[in-house]
Design an enzyme around this catalytic site. Structure first.
Site, PDB file in Angstrom:
ATOM      1  N   LYS A 179      -8.366  -4.402  24.699  1.00 18.68           N
ATOM      2  CA  LYS A 179      -8.120  -5.818  24.462  1.00 18.68           C
ATOM      3  C   LYS A 179      -9.328  -6.378  23.720  1.00 18.68           C
ATOM      4  CE  LYS A 179      -8.638  -9.707  25.375  1.00 18.68           C
ATOM      5  NZ  LYS A 179      -9.089 -10.830  24.454  1.00 18.68           N
ATOM      6  N   GLU A 254     -21.219  -5.117  31.274  1.00 16.37           N
ATOM      7  CA  GLU A 254     -22.429  -5.377  30.484  1.00 16.37           C
ATOM      8  C   GLU A 254     -22.355  -6.830  30.065  1.00 16.37           C
ATOM      9  OE1 GLU A 254     -24.715  -6.399  27.863  1.00 16.37           O
ATOM     10  OE2 GLU A 254     -23.666  -5.109  26.440  1.00 16.37           O
ATOM     11  N   CYS A 288     -26.768  -9.404  22.775  1.00 16.08           N
ATOM     12  CA  CYS A 288     -27.014  -9.528  24.214  1.00 16.08           C
ATOM     13  C   CYS A 288     -28.456  -9.194  24.578  1.00 16.08           C
ATOM     14  CB  CYS A 288     -26.048  -8.650  24.992  1.00 16.08           C
ATOM     15  SG  CYS A 288     -26.150  -6.891  24.586  1.00 16.08           S
ATOM     16  N   GLU A 386     -28.340 -18.622  28.477  1.00 15.42           N
ATOM     17  CA  GLU A 386     -28.103 -17.822  27.284  1.00 15.42           C
ATOM     18  C   GLU A 386     -27.498 -18.692  26.182  1.00 15.42           C
ATOM     19  OE1 GLU A 386     -26.526 -13.371  26.341  1.00 15.42           O
ATOM     20  OE2 GLU A 386     -25.159 -14.648  27.468  1.00 15.42           O
TER      21      GLU A 386
END
Length: 497
Positions: A179, A254, A288, A386
């Site tokens: 997906k 993750e 990331c 973030e």
């Protein structure tokens, strides 16, 4: 790339198909905010078809029962086809994500290497162990595929990160349903075309496009899916685990990061500067492991900030298809607004905001110039949350103890970077930082043999190298009696009346 691209379809059971509901959504070019093409929108019904195909291929197809040699020949064939289509993959990735073409070309090469690497790893490291119990038993272990892997991938580096999951899933004998992120569907579609050309048995690999709340949630909740590997933001990862709780799936997560880079006065400052600038501003800051918090010793703060300002002013912002471009547009207007809101928050929190420039001809795109947030403190929102854009929070420190405390004073723990010529201090700090990975005197470079993942809110589990086998396979122990050993006897005594 010239002309209108064909619409993107699902890939289910070896066929490119429309969605059951017949719905689609627009895929938008982040450099212009113009529609590139339409993408089939998947729902629970489409996911059910894909999982059924993957289930059938696993339970009754030849994939997990064929010889390892034959299966890995398919894996290598996929790598070869990626190499043959590398330029198209790179162009599609840049068009779809806004990542500079000079960077997506490297990602295409890494994607091919992911498949070759796992072909080698299955041959060399997917091995069992034997335990002998004197002359009575031999106990040995084998690693078996689990079944259907649900792979949910992000919109930053989507092609490489899809192959990072697909390669070990298939190489170990699982089937899968991918997906992709709805904001970057083009290279997932190209991967389906490549795998189709490689001739894998139908149902082994499937793709369902759509939104996380519908297609993604249906994939996570489906009882026919044994594994969920997810890369993305922490909040979404938490929701995925809730949605799949009733079916006891295995998860690999993750997630987000707010990684520190720590610069001591005795570091090679020019190299540290190169690494910091590359680490936060390459990939448009949508990485990331980006060093989004920069801790600089107070004694070198003036020099380092001056050098950062000069670099930021020189970074080339422009068309992602231009080989000279270093920073392109952010993935989507919604994300652009999120990052802009954080920059405004930084002003309100009292930081000095220093930005480069975006040329006027790109005003229709989702461009944000590389930005420095100076005079930050570690408790500010812009230092704790973030941002996932080309924005660097710069924070001074005085002592080793202080910087370790600040580096760890955040919910995330994905990566960290330490710059010092004192190797004892480097190791001491690296081991004191709560993160899955630390680079000493280096930018973010990957060794595929090593485990990748984070601690705290940055993830659960590790993938990479043989560590991926812990996720994608199930160890089974088989006990073999080889000697004459006594067995307890039940049911041989006379019952008392």
């Amino acid at each position: 790339m010239e002309g209108q691209l064909d619409n993107v379809l699902h890939y289910i059971n070896g066929q490119f198909v429309e969605g059951v509901a017949g719905k689609s959504f627009a895929n938008v070019n982040p450099a212009t905010n113009e529609v590139i093409n339409k993408v089939a929108e998947g729902f629970e019904e489409d996911v059910a078809l894909a999982v059924a195909a993957a289930r059938e291929a696993f339970d009754h197809g030849p994939w997990r029962t064929m010889s390892v040699k034959e299966r890995l020949e398919y894996i290598v064939r996929i790598a070869d086809l990626i190499d043959e289509n590398a330029e198209e993959v790179s162009e599609l990735e840049s068009l779809d994500t806004g990542l500079p073409i000079s960077q997506t070309r490297k990602q295409a090469a890494r994607a091919a290497e992911n498949f070759r690497f796992y072909a080698q790893m299955v041959n060399s490291r997917l091995v069992g162990e034997t335990y002998q119990v004197e002359n009575s038993f031999v106990n040995y272990t084998v690693h078996k595929p689990l079944g259907v892997a649900g792979l949910i991938t992000p919109w930053n580096a989507p092609f490489m990160l899809s192959t990072w999951k697909v390669a070990p899933a298939l190489a170990t004998g699982n089937t899968c349903v991918l997906k992709p992120a709805e904001w970057s569907p083009l290279t997932a579609n190209k991967l389906a075309q490549i795998i189709d050309e490689a001739g894998l048995p139908k149902g082994v690999f499937n793709v369902v496009h759509g939104f996380g709340e519908t297609a993604g949630a249906a994939l996570v909740a489906h009882p026919g899916v044994q594994l969920i590997s997810f890369t993305g933001e922490t909040k979404t990862g938490s929701e995925i685990m809730k949605n799949g709780a009733n079916t006891l799936k295995r998860y690999s997560m993750e997630l987000g990061g707010k990684s520190p880079a720590i610069i001591f006065p005795d570091a090679d400052l020019e190299k540290a500067l190169d690494a910091v600038v590359w680490g936060i501003f390459s990939f448009n800051g949508e990485r990331c492991t980006a060093n989004s918090r920069l801790f600089v010793h107070h004694s070198i703060m003036d020099w380092f900030v001056s050098a950062l300002k000069e670099r930021v002013d020189q970074i080339v912002v422009g068309d992602p298809m231009d080989p000279d471009t270093e920073v392109g547009p952010l993935i989507h207007r919604k994300h652009w607004q999120t990052v802009m809101n954080y920059i405004q928050t930084a002003r309100e929190e009292g930081t000095e905001v220093v930005s480069g420039t975006v040329p006027a001809e790109f005003e229709k795109g989702n461009y944000i110039a590389p930005t420095l947030l100076l005079n930050c403190t570690n408790n500010m929102r812009v230092a704790q949350e973030e941002i996932f854009g080309p924005v660097l929070a710069v924070i001074p420190f005085e002592s080793e103890e202080e910087v370790i405390r600040m580096a760890n004073d955040v919910i995330y723990g994905l990566a960290a970077y330490v710059w010092t010529s004192n190797i004892k201090r480097a190791h001491r700090i690296a081991q004191a930082i709560d993160s899955g990975m630390v680079w000493i005197n280096s930018q973010n470079v990957r060794d595929l043999r090593t485990p990748f993942g984070g601690s705290k809110y940055s993830g659960i589990g590790r993938e990479g190298g043989h560590y991926s086998f812990e996720f994608y396979t199930e160890p089974q122990v088989i006990h073999v009696a080889i000697g004459d050993h006594p067995i307890p006897r039940f049911g041989t005594k006379t019952k008392k009346s």
